[in-house]
Design a protein around this motif. Structure first.
Motif, PDB file in Angstrom:
ATOM      1  N   ARG A  58     -19.752  45.536   2.279  1.00 56.60           N
ATOM      2  CA  ARG A  58     -19.761  45.953   3.678  1.00 56.60           C
ATOM      3  C   ARG A  58     -18.597  45.334   4.432  1.00 56.60           C
ATOM      4  N   SER A 115     -18.308  40.580   0.758  1.00 60.88           N
ATOM      5  CA  SER A 115     -19.298  41.622   0.488  1.00 60.88           C
ATOM      6  C   SER A 115     -18.662  42.999   0.593  1.00 60.88           C
ATOM      7  N   ARG A 173     -32.572  48.437  -8.149  1.00 61.23           N
ATOM      8  CA  ARG A 173     -31.988  47.184  -7.657  1.00 61.23           C
ATOM      9  C   ARG A 173     -30.564  47.070  -8.195  1.00 61.23           C
ATOM     10  N   ASP A 218     -24.500  44.549   1.225  1.00 64.77           N
ATOM     11  CA  ASP A 218     -24.473  43.144   1.632  1.00 64.77           C
ATOM     12  C   ASP A 218     -24.685  42.173   0.471  1.00 64.77           C
ATOM     13  N   ILE A 219     -25.259  42.629  -0.628  1.00 65.67           N
ATOM     14  CA  ILE A 219     -25.568  41.716  -1.736  1.00 65.67           C
ATOM     15  C   ILE A 219     -24.780  42.042  -3.005  1.00 65.67           C
ATOM     16  N   GLU A 270     -27.741  44.472  -7.479  1.00 70.10           N
ATOM     17  CA  GLU A 270     -27.612  43.215  -6.746  1.00 70.10           C
ATOM     18  C   GLU A 270     -26.656  42.238  -7.425  1.00 70.10           C
ATOM     19  N   GLU A 288     -27.619  49.548   3.457  1.00 72.16           N
ATOM     20  CA  GLU A 288     -27.162  48.275   4.020  1.00 72.16           C
ATOM     21  C   GLU A 288     -27.416  47.106   3.075  1.00 72.16           C
ATOM     22  N   GLU A 289     -28.609  47.039   2.495  1.00 69.72           N
ATOM     23  CA  GLU A 289     -28.923  45.922   1.611  1.00 69.72           C
ATOM     24  C   GLU A 289     -27.992  45.881   0.402  1.00 69.72           C
ATOM     25  N   MET A 290     -27.699  47.053  -0.149  1.00 70.34           N
ATOM     26  CA  MET A 290     -26.856  47.107  -1.332  1.00 70.34           C
ATOM     27  C   MET A 290     -25.446  46.605  -1.031  1.00 70.34           C
TER      28      MET A 290
END
Length: 395
Positions: free
Chosen positions: A343, A341, A306, A329-330, A308, A325-327
């Motif tokens: 991204r 962000s 994680r 964006d957060i 984040e 993608e998750e990484m």
């Protein structure tokens, strides 16, 4: 008959002398030490005042707690408590002259549950073997509060066992190689005020539950935590860490969680976490990070990773993060990129740069001409081959 009476008389005299001799001894044994007060209700002995220059060599029978407060005691000598095996609690409070704990100072204490130092400003170093040989049968808490420990020597807690809690709030604290070595169970280790950590501080130590570093500033060199095993949580938080070296966490085995939380991180080197064996989860949360230009910086064998809510100094070298993608964006950029962000930053900045580079390359005459000619030749050859194939079939 006279002989019998005479014998009886002298026997009575001897018995009386024996009783007279025994009585003062018992009375002395149960007398409160000079300069101390003994509370029968709490079974606590308090030795207080500048006139107290040494520790008592004994306590009244049945007393299990000792408090040394506002005293002139300078040294806790070797075997200081050898005649106090029933002690469950020892506290040193506001002792400005206390500066030395000799090796094996607490040797032989089998029932001890608490050793605590509060506001002892002269105690700046914990020497080798000073907490060895305690032999406690119950969980022991060792706590340093408002006591500016500057250095912990190697093997300070050698062969300590069954420690419930070890809390050290130091100042400009240096942790020497092997300072927490050879400990056979420690449930909660909490250390703050650290400015230097040498490699291999946990050699041959096992069964640590939680290892917690906080409110410190130090680099993490290679093999810092080597040999630490079967630990539930290794947590570093609210700490400034200019650099985390390659192999900084190598040598760790069977760790449930490694967590960096709310820290100021300079550089996380490639393969910093790569060689941790049997790692459950790697958590890098809510930190500010200066340099995270490669995916190898967070590469590990963890079952779960994680990364984040970190704030990073964004650049196009971090484009690799958009593949997760998750990484992307957060995790967010610093104020220089308006906290957008990762991204969003890469899409707005780095993609635009890539398009510009592409357009510029299309205007290079030599390259574009060769490319166009090569493509036409390939296409013409393909058409000819198909024509000849069809011609063969027709024949």
């Amino acid at each position: 008959m006279r002989f019998t009476n005479g014998t009886l008389f002298w026997n009575l005299i001897i018995l009386l002398l024996f009783l007279l001799h025994l009585r003062p001894t018992n009375a002395l044994r149960d007398t409160c030490p000079i300069g101390c007060q003994c509370d029968e209700d709490t079974q606590k002995v308090t030795c207080e005042g500048q006139q107290v220059v040494t520790l008592p060599d004994r306590l009244p029978s049945g007393y299990e707690q000792l408090l040394i407060r506002n005293s002139s005691v300078r040294t806790i000598e070797k075997n200081s408590f050898r005649k106090m095996e029933k002690l469950t609690q020892i506290e040193f409070e506001n002792n400005p002259n206390l500066g030395t704990i000799e090796k094996l100072a607490f040797k032989g204490l089998k029932k001890i549950r608490l050793i605590k130092f509060t506001a002892c400003p002269g105690l700046t170093e914990l020497q080798k073997n000073s907490f060895s040989g305690i032999q406690n049968q119950m969980g022991l808490k060792i706590i340093f509060e408002r006591t500016p420990i500057h250095r912990i020597d190697g093997h300070t807690f050698r062969h300590a066992q069954n420690i419930r809690e070890l809390t050290i709030s130091g100042e400009e604290l240096a942790l020497s190689r092997h300072c927490f070595a050879n400990i056979n169970q420690l449930d909660f280790l909490t250390v703050s005020g650290v400015v230097l950590i040498e490699p291999e501080i946990f050699t041959n130590s096992t069964r640590f539950h939680v290892v917690h570093f906080k409110n410190s500033q130090f680099d993490i060199p290679p093999n810092t935590f080597s040999s630490l095993s079967h630990t539930s949580h290794l947590l570093i938080e609210h700490t400034k860490i200019p650099s985390i070296a390659p192999d900084a966490f190598s040598g760790l085995t069977t760790i449930q969680v490694i967590e960096l939380h709310a820290c100021q991180l300079g550089t996380i080197s490639a393969r910093a976490f790569a060689n941790v064996e049997n790692l459950g989860e790697l958590k890098i949360l809510r930190n500010t990070i200066g340099d995270l230009d490669t995916s190898e910086s967070i590469m590990s064998r963890a079952l779960k990773t994680r990364v984040e809510e970190n704030t990073l100094e964004c650049n196009c070298g971090m484009k690799w993060m958009t593949s997760v993608e998750e990484m992307s964006d957060i995790n967010f950029c610093s104020t220089t990129a308006s906290f957008r962000s990762i991204r969003s930053f890469v899409k707005a900045k780095c993609s635009h740069i890539s398009k510009q580079v592409s357009r510029k390359s299309n205007h290079l005459p030599s390259t574009s001409g060769v490319s166009s000619t090569f493509s036409n030749v390939v296409l013409f050859s393909f058409i000819l081959s198909r024509v000849f194939d069809d011609f063969r079939i027709f024949l």
